[in-house]
Design a protein around this motif. Structure first.
Motif, PDB file in Angstrom:
ATOM      1  N   MET A   1     -42.978 -31.361 -90.333  1.00 26.17           N
ATOM      2  CA  MET A   1     -42.327 -31.042 -88.990  1.00 26.17           C
ATOM      3  C   MET A   1     -42.418 -29.692 -88.969  1.00 26.17           C
ATOM      4  O   MET A   1     -42.268 -28.907 -89.704  1.00 26.17           O
ATOM      5  CB  MET A   1     -40.922 -31.452 -89.118  1.00 26.17           C
ATOM      6  CG  MET A   1     -40.734 -33.006 -88.737  1.00 26.17           C
ATOM      7  SD  MET A   1     -38.847 -33.437 -88.141  1.00 26.17           S
ATOM      8  CE  MET A   1     -37.732 -32.645 -89.339  1.00 26.17           C
ATOM      9  N   ILE A   2     -42.734 -29.158 -87.719  1.00 23.36           N
ATOM     10  CA  ILE A   2     -42.749 -27.850 -87.259  1.00 23.36           C
ATOM     11  C   ILE A   2     -41.615 -27.264 -86.394  1.00 23.36           C
ATOM     12  O   ILE A   2     -41.693 -26.015 -86.277  1.00 23.36           O
ATOM     13  CB  ILE A   2     -44.073 -27.464 -86.500  1.00 23.36           C
ATOM     14  CG1 ILE A   2     -44.046 -28.287 -85.067  1.00 23.36           C
ATOM     15  CG2 ILE A   2     -45.262 -28.088 -87.324  1.00 23.36           C
ATOM     16  CD1 ILE A   2     -45.245 -27.957 -84.263  1.00 23.36           C
ATOM     17  N   ASP A   3     -40.885 -28.111 -86.291  1.00 23.61           N
ATOM     18  CA  ASP A   3     -39.452 -27.574 -85.374  1.00 23.61           C
ATOM     19  C   ASP A   3     -38.395 -27.473 -86.238  1.00 23.61           C
ATOM     20  O   ASP A   3     -37.136 -27.735 -86.113  1.00 23.61           O
ATOM     21  CB  ASP A   3     -38.863 -28.861 -84.317  1.00 23.61           C
ATOM     22  CG  ASP A   3     -38.739 -30.161 -84.914  1.00 23.61           C
ATOM     23  OD1 ASP A   3     -38.931 -30.035 -86.219  1.00 23.61           O
ATOM     24  OD2 ASP A   3     -38.140 -30.970 -84.187  1.00 23.61           O
TER      25      ASP A   3
ATOM     26  N   MET B   1     -40.180 -22.862 -90.031  1.00 24.35           N
ATOM     27  CA  MET B   1     -41.535 -22.925 -89.225  1.00 24.35           C
ATOM     28  C   MET B   1     -41.255 -21.909 -87.868  1.00 24.35           C
ATOM     29  O   MET B   1     -42.376 -21.317 -87.809  1.00 24.35           O
ATOM     30  CB  MET B   1     -42.065 -24.324 -88.774  1.00 24.35           C
ATOM     31  CG  MET B   1     -42.322 -25.039 -90.196  1.00 24.35           C
ATOM     32  SD  MET B   1     -43.676 -24.351 -91.099  1.00 24.35           S
ATOM     33  CE  MET B   1     -44.877 -24.122 -89.980  1.00 24.35           C
ATOM     34  N   PHE B   2     -40.131 -21.819 -87.268  1.00 25.54           N
ATOM     35  CA  PHE B   2     -40.318 -20.999 -86.116  1.00 25.54           C
ATOM     36  C   PHE B   2     -40.248 -19.516 -86.404  1.00 25.54           C
ATOM     37  O   PHE B   2     -41.032 -18.688 -85.752  1.00 25.54           O
ATOM     38  CB  PHE B   2     -38.723 -21.197 -85.635  1.00 25.54           C
ATOM     39  CG  PHE B   2     -38.521 -20.280 -84.419  1.00 25.54           C
ATOM     40  CD1 PHE B   2     -39.264 -20.793 -83.157  1.00 25.54           C
ATOM     41  CD2 PHE B   2     -37.804 -19.178 -84.418  1.00 25.54           C
ATOM     42  CE1 PHE B   2     -39.019 -20.079 -82.012  1.00 25.54           C
ATOM     43  CE2 PHE B   2     -37.471 -18.518 -83.301  1.00 25.54           C
ATOM     44  CZ  PHE B   2     -38.440 -18.726 -82.067  1.00 25.54           C
ATOM     45  N   LYS B   3     -39.757 -19.284 -87.627  1.00 27.30           N
ATOM     46  CA  LYS B   3     -39.773 -17.867 -88.217  1.00 27.30           C
ATOM     47  C   LYS B   3     -41.385 -17.524 -88.616  1.00 27.30           C
ATOM     48  O   LYS B   3     -41.855 -16.580 -88.026  1.00 27.30           O
ATOM     49  CB  LYS B   3     -39.075 -17.761 -89.547  1.00 27.30           C
ATOM     50  CG  LYS B   3     -39.026 -16.236 -90.121  1.00 27.30           C
ATOM     51  CD  LYS B   3     -38.327 -16.264 -91.497  1.00 27.30           C
ATOM     52  CE  LYS B   3     -38.159 -14.724 -91.913  1.00 27.30           C
ATOM     53  NZ  LYS B   3     -37.600 -14.631 -93.187  1.00 27.30           N
ATOM     54  N   ILE B   4     -41.962 -18.512 -89.272  1.00 26.30           N
ATOM     55  CA  ILE B   4     -43.390 -18.212 -89.320  1.00 26.30           C
ATOM     56  C   ILE B   4     -44.234 -18.029 -88.241  1.00 26.30           C
ATOM     57  O   ILE B   4     -45.060 -17.114 -87.960  1.00 26.30           O
ATOM     58  CB  ILE B   4     -43.946 -19.149 -90.235  1.00 26.30           C
ATOM     59  CG1 ILE B   4     -43.258 -19.268 -91.774  1.00 26.30           C
ATOM     60  CG2 ILE B   4     -45.548 -19.143 -90.408  1.00 26.30           C
ATOM     61  CD1 ILE B   4     -43.612 -20.425 -92.495  1.00 26.30           C
ATOM     62  N   ILE B   5     -44.159 -18.915 -87.096  1.00 29.80           N
ATOM     63  CA  ILE B   5     -44.894 -18.785 -86.112  1.00 29.80           C
ATOM     64  C   ILE B   5     -44.726 -17.812 -85.231  1.00 29.80           C
ATOM     65  O   ILE B   5     -45.356 -16.937 -84.580  1.00 29.80           O
ATOM     66  CB  ILE B   5     -44.602 -20.220 -85.184  1.00 29.80           C
ATOM     67  CG1 ILE B   5     -45.121 -21.372 -85.849  1.00 29.80           C
ATOM     68  CG2 ILE B   5     -45.224 -20.013 -83.808  1.00 29.80           C
ATOM     69  CD1 ILE B   5     -44.684 -22.675 -85.596  1.00 29.80           C
TER      70      ILE B   5
ATOM     71  N   ASP C   1     -46.091 -12.373 -83.270  1.00 30.25           N
ATOM     72  CA  ASP C   1     -45.900 -10.733 -83.301  1.00 30.25           C
ATOM     73  C   ASP C   1     -47.176  -9.855 -83.914  1.00 30.25           C
ATOM     74  O   ASP C   1     -47.545  -8.950 -83.238  1.00 30.25           O
ATOM     75  CB  ASP C   1     -44.486 -10.561 -84.099  1.00 30.25           C
ATOM     76  CG  ASP C   1     -44.057  -8.832 -84.079  1.00 30.25           C
ATOM     77  OD1 ASP C   1     -44.080  -8.319 -82.913  1.00 30.25           O
ATOM     78  OD2 ASP C   1     -44.241  -8.276 -85.176  1.00 30.25           O
ATOM     79  N   LEU C   2     -47.701 -10.576 -85.157  1.00 32.08           N
ATOM     80  CA  LEU C   2     -49.007  -9.919 -85.303  1.00 32.08           C
ATOM     81  C   LEU C   2     -49.971 -10.171 -84.459  1.00 32.08           C
ATOM     82  O   LEU C   2     -50.810  -8.758 -84.227  1.00 32.08           O
ATOM     83  CB  LEU C   2     -49.401 -10.555 -86.815  1.00 32.08           C
ATOM     84  CG  LEU C   2     -48.630 -10.442 -88.028  1.00 32.08           C
ATOM     85  CD1 LEU C   2     -48.981 -11.266 -88.932  1.00 32.08           C
ATOM     86  CD2 LEU C   2     -48.446  -8.938 -88.362  1.00 32.08           C
ATOM     87  N   ALA C   3     -50.328 -11.130 -83.676  1.00 32.27           N
ATOM     88  CA  ALA C   3     -51.001 -11.119 -82.661  1.00 32.27           C
ATOM     89  C   ALA C   3     -51.098 -10.152 -81.483  1.00 32.27           C
ATOM     90  O   ALA C   3     -51.728  -9.460 -81.088  1.00 32.27           O
ATOM     91  CB  ALA C   3     -51.388 -12.694 -82.192  1.00 32.27           C
ATOM     92  N   ASP C   4     -49.636 -10.252 -80.923  1.00 30.35           N
ATOM     93  CA  ASP C   4     -49.211  -9.127 -80.169  1.00 30.35           C
ATOM     94  C   ASP C   4     -49.469  -7.637 -80.379  1.00 30.35           C
ATOM     95  O   ASP C   4     -49.576  -7.055 -79.527  1.00 30.35           O
ATOM     96  CB  ASP C   4     -47.735  -9.252 -79.746  1.00 30.35           C
ATOM     97  CG  ASP C   4     -47.380 -10.941 -78.990  1.00 30.35           C
ATOM     98  OD1 ASP C   4     -48.409 -11.547 -78.660  1.00 30.35           O
ATOM     99  OD2 ASP C   4     -46.351 -10.978 -79.039  1.00 30.35           O
ATOM    100  N   LYS C   5     -49.191  -7.483 -81.437  1.00 30.28           N
ATOM    101  CA  LYS C   5     -49.452  -6.178 -81.985  1.00 30.28           C
ATOM    102  C   LYS C   5     -51.272  -5.771 -82.200  1.00 30.28           C
ATOM    103  O   LYS C   5     -51.520  -4.396 -82.470  1.00 30.28           O
ATOM    104  CB  LYS C   5     -48.931  -5.691 -83.231  1.00 30.28           C
ATOM    105  CG  LYS C   5     -47.373  -5.633 -83.047  1.00 30.28           C
ATOM    106  CD  LYS C   5     -46.606  -5.395 -84.361  1.00 30.28           C
ATOM    107  CE  LYS C   5     -45.038  -5.139 -84.115  1.00 30.28           C
ATOM    108  NZ  LYS C   5     -44.256  -5.263 -85.587  1.00 30.28           N
ATOM    109  N   GLY C   6     -52.080  -6.821 -81.974  1.00 35.00           N
ATOM    110  CA  GLY C   6     -53.353  -6.671 -82.092  1.00 35.00           C
ATOM    111  C   GLY C   6     -53.871  -6.734 -83.580  1.00 35.00           C
ATOM    112  O   GLY C   6     -55.078  -6.071 -83.797  1.00 35.00           O
TER     113      GLY C   6
ATOM    114  N   PRO D   1     -44.392 -13.821 -93.895  1.00 32.33           N
ATOM    115  CA  PRO D   1     -43.490 -12.985 -93.600  1.00 32.33           C
ATOM    116  C   PRO D   1     -42.463 -12.851 -94.939  1.00 32.33           C
ATOM    117  O   PRO D   1     -42.137 -11.521 -95.317  1.00 32.33           O
ATOM    118  CB  PRO D   1     -42.583 -13.540 -92.556  1.00 32.33           C
ATOM    119  CG  PRO D   1     -42.920 -14.895 -92.654  1.00 32.33           C
ATOM    120  CD  PRO D   1     -44.278 -15.093 -93.003  1.00 32.33           C
ATOM    121  N   ASP D   2     -42.227 -13.795 -95.901  1.00 32.13           N
ATOM    122  CA  ASP D   2     -41.524 -13.445 -96.910  1.00 32.13           C
ATOM    123  C   ASP D   2     -41.706 -14.691 -98.086  1.00 32.13           C
ATOM    124  O   ASP D   2     -42.303 -15.592 -97.599  1.00 32.13           O
ATOM    125  CB  ASP D   2     -39.940 -13.224 -96.690  1.00 32.13           C
ATOM    126  CG  ASP D   2     -39.360 -14.107 -95.835  1.00 32.13           C
ATOM    127  OD1 ASP D   2     -39.630 -15.495 -96.291  1.00 32.13           O
ATOM    128  OD2 ASP D   2     -38.568 -13.996 -94.832  1.00 32.13           O
TER     129      ASP D   2
END
Length: 93
Positions: free
Chosen positions: A1-3, A7-11, A16-21, A77-78
């Protein structure tokens, strides 16, 4: 399950990494070339790819980017995220 909260924390962290480029992902199958060129030209810090797609990075990084790429596990993330993602994957399989 991804919900799950894990999993929300990872996604959320990856977004955030993508938004920062730090990396781009077009979501397009076989988009190895544009994403790989961004990495090879040092415009992104991380390149996510398959073993087939990464061969271009290893071929062109020394010439175009003047660096030798390395392969590493996907960042997380951790330490709890690794456990949570494995549990989530096991539940959905």
């Amino acid at each position: 399950m991804i919900d799950t909260p894990e999993m929300f924390k990872i996604i959320t962290w990856w977004k955030d990494l993508a938004d920062k480029g730090y990396f781009i992902y077009s979501g397009t199958p076989d988009a190895y070339t544009p994403e790989g060129l961004m990495f090879v030209s040092k415009r992104t810090a991380i390149h996510l790819s398959t073993s087939a797609g990464i061969s271009n990075v290893f071929s062109f990084a020394p010439q175009l980017g003047k660096f030798t790429p390395r392969v590493a596990p996907f960042p997380i993330p951790d330490a709890n995220a690794r456990t949570a993602s494995l549990r989530a994957g096991q539940r959905s399989g």
